[in-house]
Write a protein that holds these residues in place. Structure first.
Motif, PDB file in Angstrom:
ATOM      1  N   PRO A 257       0.805  -1.231   0.000  1.00  0.00           N
ATOM      2  CA  PRO A 257       0.000   0.000   0.000  1.00  0.00           C
ATOM      3  C   PRO A 257       0.830   1.270   0.000  1.00  0.00           C
ATOM      4  O   PRO A 257       0.328   2.333  -0.372  1.00  0.00           O
ATOM      5  N   CYS A 258       2.082   1.194   0.437  1.00  0.00           N
ATOM      6  CA  CYS A 258       2.908   2.399   0.528  1.00  0.00           C
ATOM      7  C   CYS A 258       3.583   2.655  -0.810  1.00  0.00           C
ATOM      8  O   CYS A 258       4.126   1.734  -1.429  1.00  0.00           O
ATOM      9  N   PRO A 259       3.591   3.899  -1.296  1.00  0.00           N
ATOM     10  CA  PRO A 259       4.240   4.213  -2.577  1.00  0.00           C
ATOM     11  C   PRO A 259       5.745   4.051  -2.484  1.00  0.00           C
ATOM     12  O   PRO A 259       6.358   4.303  -1.450  1.00  0.00           O
ATOM     13  N   THR A 260       6.343   3.603  -3.564  1.00  0.00           N
ATOM     14  CA  THR A 260       7.788   3.413  -3.661  1.00  0.00           C
ATOM     15  C   THR A 260       8.278   4.037  -4.959  1.00  0.00           C
ATOM     16  O   THR A 260       7.484   4.386  -5.833  1.00  0.00           O
ATOM     17  N   PRO A 261       9.625   4.174  -5.131  1.00  0.00           N
ATOM     18  CA  PRO A 261      10.134   4.708  -6.400  1.00  0.00           C
ATOM     19  C   PRO A 261       9.749   3.849  -7.604  1.00  0.00           C
ATOM     20  O   PRO A 261       9.765   4.332  -8.729  1.00  0.00           O
ATOM     21  N   GLN A 262       9.421   2.571  -7.387  1.00  0.00           N
ATOM     22  CA  GLN A 262       9.002   1.689  -8.485  1.00  0.00           C
ATOM     23  C   GLN A 262       7.487   1.504  -8.484  1.00  0.00           C
ATOM     24  O   GLN A 262       6.979   0.427  -8.797  1.00  0.00           O
ATOM     25  N   ALA A 263       6.747   2.551  -8.121  1.00  0.00           N
ATOM     26  CA  ALA A 263       5.294   2.430  -8.018  1.00  0.00           C
ATOM     27  C   ALA A 263       4.637   2.126  -9.358  1.00  0.00           C
ATOM     28  O   ALA A 263       3.473   1.701  -9.393  1.00  0.00           O
ATOM     29  N   HIS A 264       5.348   2.335 -10.461  1.00  0.00           N
ATOM     30  CA  HIS A 264       4.767   2.077 -11.769  1.00  0.00           C
ATOM     31  C   HIS A 264       4.749   0.593 -12.107  1.00  0.00           C
ATOM     32  O   HIS A 264       4.070   0.167 -13.039  1.00  0.00           O
ATOM     33  N   VAL A 265       5.479  -0.236 -11.348  1.00  0.00           N
ATOM     34  CA  VAL A 265       5.570  -1.659 -11.670  1.00  0.00           C
ATOM     35  C   VAL A 265       4.208  -2.350 -11.585  1.00  0.00           C
ATOM     36  O   VAL A 265       3.862  -3.133 -12.484  1.00  0.00           O
ATOM     37  N   PRO A 266       3.388  -2.132 -10.530  1.00  0.00           N
ATOM     38  CA  PRO A 266       2.064  -2.790 -10.523  1.00  0.00           C
ATOM     39  C   PRO A 266       1.213  -2.436 -11.737  1.00  0.00           C
ATOM     40  O   PRO A 266       0.521  -3.305 -12.286  1.00  0.00           O
ATOM     41  N   GLN A 267       1.272  -1.176 -12.175  1.00  0.00           N
ATOM     42  CA  GLN A 267       0.512  -0.797 -13.370  1.00  0.00           C
ATOM     43  C   GLN A 267       1.030  -1.538 -14.610  1.00  0.00           C
ATOM     44  O   GLN A 267       0.234  -1.961 -15.463  1.00  0.00           O
ATOM     45  N   ARG A 268       2.335  -1.711 -14.672  1.00  0.00           N
ATOM     46  CA  ARG A 268       2.892  -2.456 -15.808  1.00  0.00           C
ATOM     47  C   ARG A 268       2.447  -3.915 -15.782  1.00  0.00           C
ATOM     48  O   ARG A 268       2.128  -4.499 -16.831  1.00  0.00           O
ATOM     49  N   VAL A 269       2.431  -4.511 -14.581  1.00  0.00           N
ATOM     50  CA  VAL A 269       2.003  -5.910 -14.466  1.00  0.00           C
ATOM     51  C   VAL A 269       0.529  -6.040 -14.842  1.00  0.00           C
ATOM     52  O   VAL A 269       0.144  -6.960 -15.592  1.00  0.00           O
ATOM     53  N   ASN A 270      -0.306  -5.141 -14.345  1.00  0.00           N
ATOM     54  CA  ASN A 270      -1.729  -5.182 -14.692  1.00  0.00           C
ATOM     55  C   ASN A 270      -1.946  -5.003 -16.187  1.00  0.00           C
ATOM     56  O   ASN A 270      -2.825  -5.642 -16.784  1.00  0.00           O
ATOM     57  N   ARG A 271      -1.161  -4.145 -16.785  1.00  0.00           N
ATOM     58  CA  ARG A 271      -1.288  -3.921 -18.230  1.00  0.00           C
ATOM     59  C   ARG A 271      -0.924  -5.182 -19.006  1.00  0.00           C
ATOM     60  O   ARG A 271      -1.554  -5.490 -20.026  1.00  0.00           O
ATOM     61  N   LEU A 272       0.083  -5.904 -18.531  1.00  0.00           N
ATOM     62  CA  LEU A 272       0.476  -7.136 -19.214  1.00  0.00           C
ATOM     63  C   LEU A 272      -0.557  -8.246 -19.020  1.00  0.00           C
ATOM     64  O   LEU A 272      -0.803  -9.044 -19.937  1.00  0.00           O
ATOM     65  N   LEU A 273      -1.169  -8.296 -17.834  1.00  0.00           N
ATOM     66  CA  LEU A 273      -2.133  -9.361 -17.559  1.00  0.00           C
ATOM     67  C   LEU A 273      -3.492  -9.084 -18.187  1.00  0.00           C
ATOM     68  O   LEU A 273      -4.236 -10.018 -18.509  1.00  0.00           O
ATOM     69  N   THR A 274      -3.841  -7.801 -18.331  1.00  0.00           N
ATOM     70  CA  THR A 274      -5.102  -7.430 -18.990  1.00  0.00           C
ATOM     71  C   THR A 274      -4.764  -6.508 -20.158  1.00  0.00           C
ATOM     72  O   THR A 274      -4.972  -5.295 -20.081  1.00  0.00           O
ATOM     73  N   PRO A 275      -4.211  -7.066 -21.212  1.00  0.00           N
ATOM     74  CA  PRO A 275      -3.697  -6.223 -22.300  1.00  0.00           C
ATOM     75  C   PRO A 275      -4.795  -5.455 -23.003  1.00  0.00           C
ATOM     76  O   PRO A 275      -5.843  -6.014 -23.345  1.00  0.00           O
ATOM     77  N   PRO A 276      -4.611  -4.154 -23.195  1.00  0.00           N
ATOM     78  CA  PRO A 276      -5.588  -3.379 -23.971  1.00  0.00           C
ATOM     79  C   PRO A 276      -5.463  -3.713 -25.452  1.00  0.00           C
ATOM     80  O   PRO A 276      -4.395  -4.115 -25.941  1.00  0.00           O
ATOM     81  N   ASP A 277      -6.545  -3.569 -26.147  1.00  0.00           N
ATOM     82  CA  ASP A 277      -6.528  -3.821 -27.589  1.00  0.00           C
ATOM     83  C   ASP A 277      -5.662  -2.787 -28.291  1.00  0.00           C
ATOM     84  O   ASP A 277      -5.753  -1.589 -28.011  1.00  0.00           O
ATOM     85  N   ARG A 278      -4.829  -3.263 -29.191  1.00  0.00           N
ATOM     86  CA  ARG A 278      -4.000  -2.338 -29.962  1.00  0.00           C
ATOM     87  C   ARG A 278      -4.865  -1.576 -30.964  1.00  0.00           C
ATOM     88  O   ARG A 278      -5.938  -2.029 -31.379  1.00  0.00           O
ATOM     89  N   LEU A 279      -4.381  -0.414 -31.329  1.00  0.00           N
ATOM     90  CA  LEU A 279      -5.091   0.367 -32.339  1.00  0.00           C
ATOM     91  C   LEU A 279      -4.949  -0.308 -33.694  1.00  0.00           C
ATOM     92  O   LEU A 279      -3.947  -0.974 -33.976  1.00  0.00           O
ATOM     93  N   PRO A 280      -5.934  -0.144 -34.564  1.00  0.00           N
ATOM     94  CA  PRO A 280      -5.792  -0.681 -35.925  1.00  0.00           C
ATOM     95  C   PRO A 280      -4.579  -0.064 -36.627  1.00  0.00           C
ATOM     96  O   PRO A 280      -4.209   1.082 -36.342  1.00  0.00           O
ATOM     97  N   PRO A 281      -3.956  -0.801 -37.540  1.00  0.00           N
ATOM     98  CA  PRO A 281      -2.768  -0.270 -38.232  1.00  0.00           C
ATOM     99  C   PRO A 281      -3.017   1.074 -38.906  1.00  0.00           C
ATOM    100  O   PRO A 281      -2.138   1.943 -38.905  1.00  0.00           O
ATOM    101  N   VAL A 282      -4.202   1.253 -39.486  1.00  0.00           N
ATOM    102  CA  VAL A 282      -4.507   2.516 -40.158  1.00  0.00           C
ATOM    103  C   VAL A 282      -4.528   3.655 -39.147  1.00  0.00           C
ATOM    104  O   VAL A 282      -4.023   4.762 -39.407  1.00  0.00           O
ATOM    105  N   HIS A 283      -5.073   3.399 -37.956  1.00  0.00           N
ATOM    106  CA  HIS A 283      -5.122   4.421 -36.918  1.00  0.00           C
ATOM    107  C   HIS A 283      -3.715   4.760 -36.442  1.00  0.00           C
ATOM    108  O   HIS A 283      -3.386   5.940 -36.235  1.00  0.00           O
TER     109      HIS A 283
END
Length: 311
Positions: A257-283
């Motif tokens: 629960p406490c913020p650390t200098p690597q606080a972005h790591v959980p967001q990166r892990v969540n992004r990898l586990l629930t990957p957002p759809d990539r934009l179409p190539p034309v976009h």
């Protein structure tokens, strides 16, 4: 003499509006490489506004500069800029912008010197912690294994880049997780992300009162990690890359629960586990092309009076 003022106004508007628009963009995390390109184009456009405004202001203030800048141009083009009616602030504006340019270059040089100093110290520490065996020749190996109780891995950029990994990381990483970590760090090296980090840090440190440069630095640090994560996940899978991130950072308290200098790591892990759809190539192509046109806008503003005169 309205063109230099228009360029400064355009640069100021871009500096204020661009970070807000990019912060609201939902596609940045989905396409970090495109977002990196867009940020670079925006910052280049802002710097280009300042450079062009400085040049035209100097041409308006001093005849010698005007002669060099407009040497091949017809008289009609020179008259279109109304340089003879320059305001008394032209010289001050040119000098202030020139000082800003010199200061930016000095900050970049300082950042590069500091980075090289850190790199030399890190390599010296590596030679102490991982000395050559008797009779062993330095072969410039790209992989260095260090004894260490904390799982860690990092890339040392330079003429002979090296990946450093601790024995604790080797014990923790299972299967293709080590390959994913190697691919992540190699992605940083191949894309030369260190240059993006140096440039953004130089601007943010040199002009701390300009929010767009601080946002540029923060986004570069975040987006290069997302881009490297994507490079690794395309080769070894998102789950493998996410598990490797967890194994390397679990003991650092980044998932607490406490913020650390690597606080972005959980967001990166969540992004990898629930990957957002990539934009179409034309976009993606449309965004890339649109961003490439952003630095052209200051050029159009600067050259429109001359083109009208020629027409």
């Amino acid at each position: 003499m309205m063109v230099p003022a228009a360029l400064l106004l355009l640069g100021a508007l871009a500096a204020v509006l661009a970070p807000r628009l990019l912060a609201r963009a939902s596609w940045a995390d989905r396409e970090p490489v495109v977002a990196l390109w867009v940020w670079q184009c925006v910052v280049v456009a802002i710097l280009l506004c300042c450079v062009l405004s400085m040049t035209l202001s100097a041409a308006a203030a001093w005849q010698a500069v005007r002669g060099h800048v407009f040497a091949p141009a017809p008289h009609d083009v020179v008259d279109a800029y109304a340089l003879a009616e320059a305001s008394p602030w032209a010289a001050a504006t040119a000098v202030a912008l020139a000082c800003g340019g010199v200061w930016s270059a000095a900050m970049l040089v300082r950042e590069i010197v500091r980075a090289r100093g850190r790199r030399r110290r890190e390599r010296a520490e590596l030679r102490v912690r991982a000395p050559l065996l008797p009779g062993e020749e330095p072969a410039g190996d790209r992989l260095v294994v260090l004894e260490g109780e904390r799982p860690d891995a990092w890339w040392l950029p330079g003429a002979a880049p090296q990946l450093v990994i601790t024995t604790a990381a080797l014990r923790r990483l299972k299967g293709s997780q080590l390959d994913a970590v190697l691919a992540h760090e190699q992605g940083h090296a191949r894309a030369r992300h260190d240059w993006l980090l140096h440039s953004s840090a130089a601007l943010a440190n040199g002009f701390p009162q300009v929010p767009v440069f601080a946002a540029f630095r923060d986004e570069m640090h975040r987006l290069v990690e997302l881009a490297a994560d994507d490079m690794a996940s395309r080769r070894f899978g998102r789950l493998t890359t996410a598990l490797a991130l967890v194994e390397l950072n679990e003991d650092r308290g980044v998932f607490g629960p406490c913020p650390t200098p690597q606080a972005h790591v959980p967001q990166r892990v969540n992004r990898l586990l629930t990957p957002p759809d990539r934009l179409p190539p034309v976009h993606r192509l449309r965004l890339t092309a649109s961003a490439a046109l952003v630095p052209v806008i200051p050029l159009l503003v600067a050259f429109v009076p001359g083109l009208r005169a020629l027409g």
